[in-house]
Structure formats: C-alpha cells, structure tokens
Enzyme design. Structure first.
Site, PDB file in Angstrom:
ATOM      1  N   LYS A  77     -14.098  36.956 -28.184  1.00 57.17           N
ATOM      2  CA  LYS A  77     -15.558  36.869 -28.216  1.00 57.17           C
ATOM      3  C   LYS A  77     -16.082  36.360 -29.547  1.00 57.17           C
ATOM      4  O   LYS A  77     -17.288  36.295 -29.748  1.00 57.17           O
ATOM      5  CB  LYS A  77     -16.165  38.240 -27.908  1.00 57.17           C
ATOM      6  CG  LYS A  77     -15.749  38.784 -26.546  1.00 57.17           C
ATOM      7  CD  LYS A  77     -16.366  40.129 -26.255  1.00 57.17           C
ATOM      8  CE  LYS A  77     -15.893  40.654 -24.911  1.00 57.17           C
ATOM      9  NZ  LYS A  77     -16.499  41.958 -24.578  1.00 57.17           N
ATOM     10  N   SER A 173     -24.201  45.640 -24.760  1.00 52.29           N
ATOM     11  CA  SER A 173     -24.486  46.901 -24.074  1.00 52.29           C
ATOM     12  C   SER A 173     -24.092  48.119 -24.902  1.00 52.29           C
ATOM     13  O   SER A 173     -24.621  49.202 -24.680  1.00 52.29           O
ATOM     14  CB  SER A 173     -23.753  46.924 -22.727  1.00 52.29           C
ATOM     15  OG  SER A 173     -22.367  46.701 -22.912  1.00 52.29           O
TER      16      SER A 173
END
Length: 276
Positions: A77, A173
């Site tokens: 990521k 999140s």
C-alpha cells in the site's frame, strides 16, 4: 456526412461515470419498482505518516479485503511517486493504484518540463484537483510524504479532494485508533528509531481495532538522501502451533453397533475395445 457521436461511444480514457444518473434514478424509484439499491462496501486499511527530525516516515498495513473476505495478506500500500516522494493509499485498491500511477507520470512530465525536482505541494495539488473533479466517486484516500527543497512534508488527501497539512496524520478505516496513538505520543524532532516505533504502534493500533486491517506493517523512510521502503517491518499475526496431537488410537470411541450386508452380483458384462 460526419458522425457527431453518441452516448454509446467508447470512453477515451480516465474514469467513466456514465451510469451515475441511471443509478440515481433507479435508487429514487426503487420502492415503486420493487428493487433494493445496493449497499456500499466497507473498505479496510490503516495508513499513517509523520515528520521526524531528518525526514518523513510513512506506514501502512498489508491486508487487502473484498467485503468480508481477506483477498491478499501481503498487499503493498506504499506507492512510488518520485525519488523523493512516496504515498500510502486507502480505500478502493484499484482507484488508489490508478490515481497514484497517474500522479507519478504527471509529476515526472512536470519535472522534465521545469528541469527541477518535484515538490510535495505540486504532487498534492495535482492529486486534489483530480479527485475533486470526480466528487468522491473515486474512492481513494492518500497520504503523500516527501522531502523537497523546503524540507519534509506530510499531506493527507481525502476522496473529495480536501487536503490537510500537518506534522502527522492517519487515514483509512483504522485511522481513529492510529491517530489516537499519534496524538498521544508524537513530539517534535524525534529520532529515526523513535519515529519508526511510533508509526508502527499507530498502525498496529489500527490493526487491532479494525477487522479490515491486518497482516503487519510496512514502512517508508524518506530523507534528503533518498527513500527506503521497509517491506514486512513487523508481523502482527502469526500462525499458531498445535499444542498436542489430534490423532486418537483405535478404540477411543466405542462402537455401539455393527451391521454387515452382503450384495449378490446379478450381472457382469465385459466389453473389449480396439486399441489400433
């Protein structure tokens, strides 16, 4: 006679949202048509970054999810933008991958045209204009970090194009747990090891507090000399070991009854096959 084109023409590039008006109309009349509009899927990621004494550190977890399914346990990521600028992506993986690749190519062309190394504010400007154009339909939350002529910088870019510039930030999140650790423990002019431990602790807090984040922590250290990506810096989940054998000897479970049924052979046929 020249053709003026139609709404059925293939898109020429970039994102296409031709079905947005159709979907809004169906959703508005869903009850009358007996349809139920689709629900938005929850995405899971925890990314964070901070400015320390000599540069910038970015961090991200390694779990990629598809709704409630873990699609990849070793997802990267942290994305390359330029030699002195990297970013972390959260949200829809395809959108984050696309916008970071587009940002990297645009920034490379900008650097060639100006003859100067790219700056973090330039990368942030290009990205925020791209995301604002699509009004949040591109689900990518990006943390851009880098070291340029004006020093180290951390910028958070949200899916609608809004940005924030601070000494530390977290998105995704699991950002609520991560930002709590950063706000509690961050201090100016941290050493490299202290900064690494703090980013790792913040990402780990997001992993422990969010089912969509997991597998471990990746880091990226950016200084005046360059950038270093530390893949697999920590491993938060490991496979447990069996404490004993689960093979039981014969007779462990008592047999309550046994029945043997004989079958008579009624007919048997043998058919020969040609092998030539």
């Amino acid at each position: 006679m020249l053709s003026t084109g139609s709404r059925h023409d293939a898109p020429q590039g970039g994102f296409s949202f031709e079905n947005c008006l159709r979907n809004n109309s169906i959703e508005a009349n869903a009850s009358a048509l007996g349809l139920q509009p689709p629900k938005a899927r929850k995405t899971g990621t925890t990314i964070a970054g901070l400015v320390y004494k000599d540069g910038v550190i970015l961090g991200a977890d390694r779990r990629a999810t598809d709704d409630m399914v873990v699609a990849d346990k070793n997802c990267a990521k942290i994305h390359y933008i330029s030699d002195n600028i990297y970013c972390c992506g959260a949200g829809v993986a395809a959108d984050a991958e696309y916008v970071t690749n587009l940002l990297s190519s645009n920034l490379a062309m900008h650097a060639m045209s100006t003859g100067r190394p790219p700056r973090v504010c330039t990368a942030t400007r290009i990205l925020k204009q791209l995301l604002y154009r699509y009004r949040g339909h591109v689900g990518a939350s990006i943390i851009i970090g880098g070291y340029d002529v004006r020093g180290p910088h951390i910028n958070g870019v949200h899916p609608h194009g809004s940005t924030d510039n601070s000494l530390f930030t977290a998105l995704g999140s699991g950002a609520h747990a991560a930002i709590a650790v950063l706000e509690d423990c961050y201090k100016p002019n941290m050493s490299l090891e202290e900064a690494k431990q703090l980013v790792t602790a913040s990402i780990t807090a997001g992993i422990l507090g969010d089912l969509g984040s997991g597998s471990g922590v990746d880091l990226c250290v950016i200084t005046r000399e360059g950038a270093q990506v530390l893949r697999g810096y920590t491993q938060t989940e490991t496979k447990g070991k069996r404490s004993s054998s689960y093979r039981y000897p014969r007779g462990t479970t008592a047999v309550l009854g046994e029945t043997v049924t004989a079958f008579d052979l009624v007919e048997e046929t043998v058919q020969l096959m040609d092998v030539e």
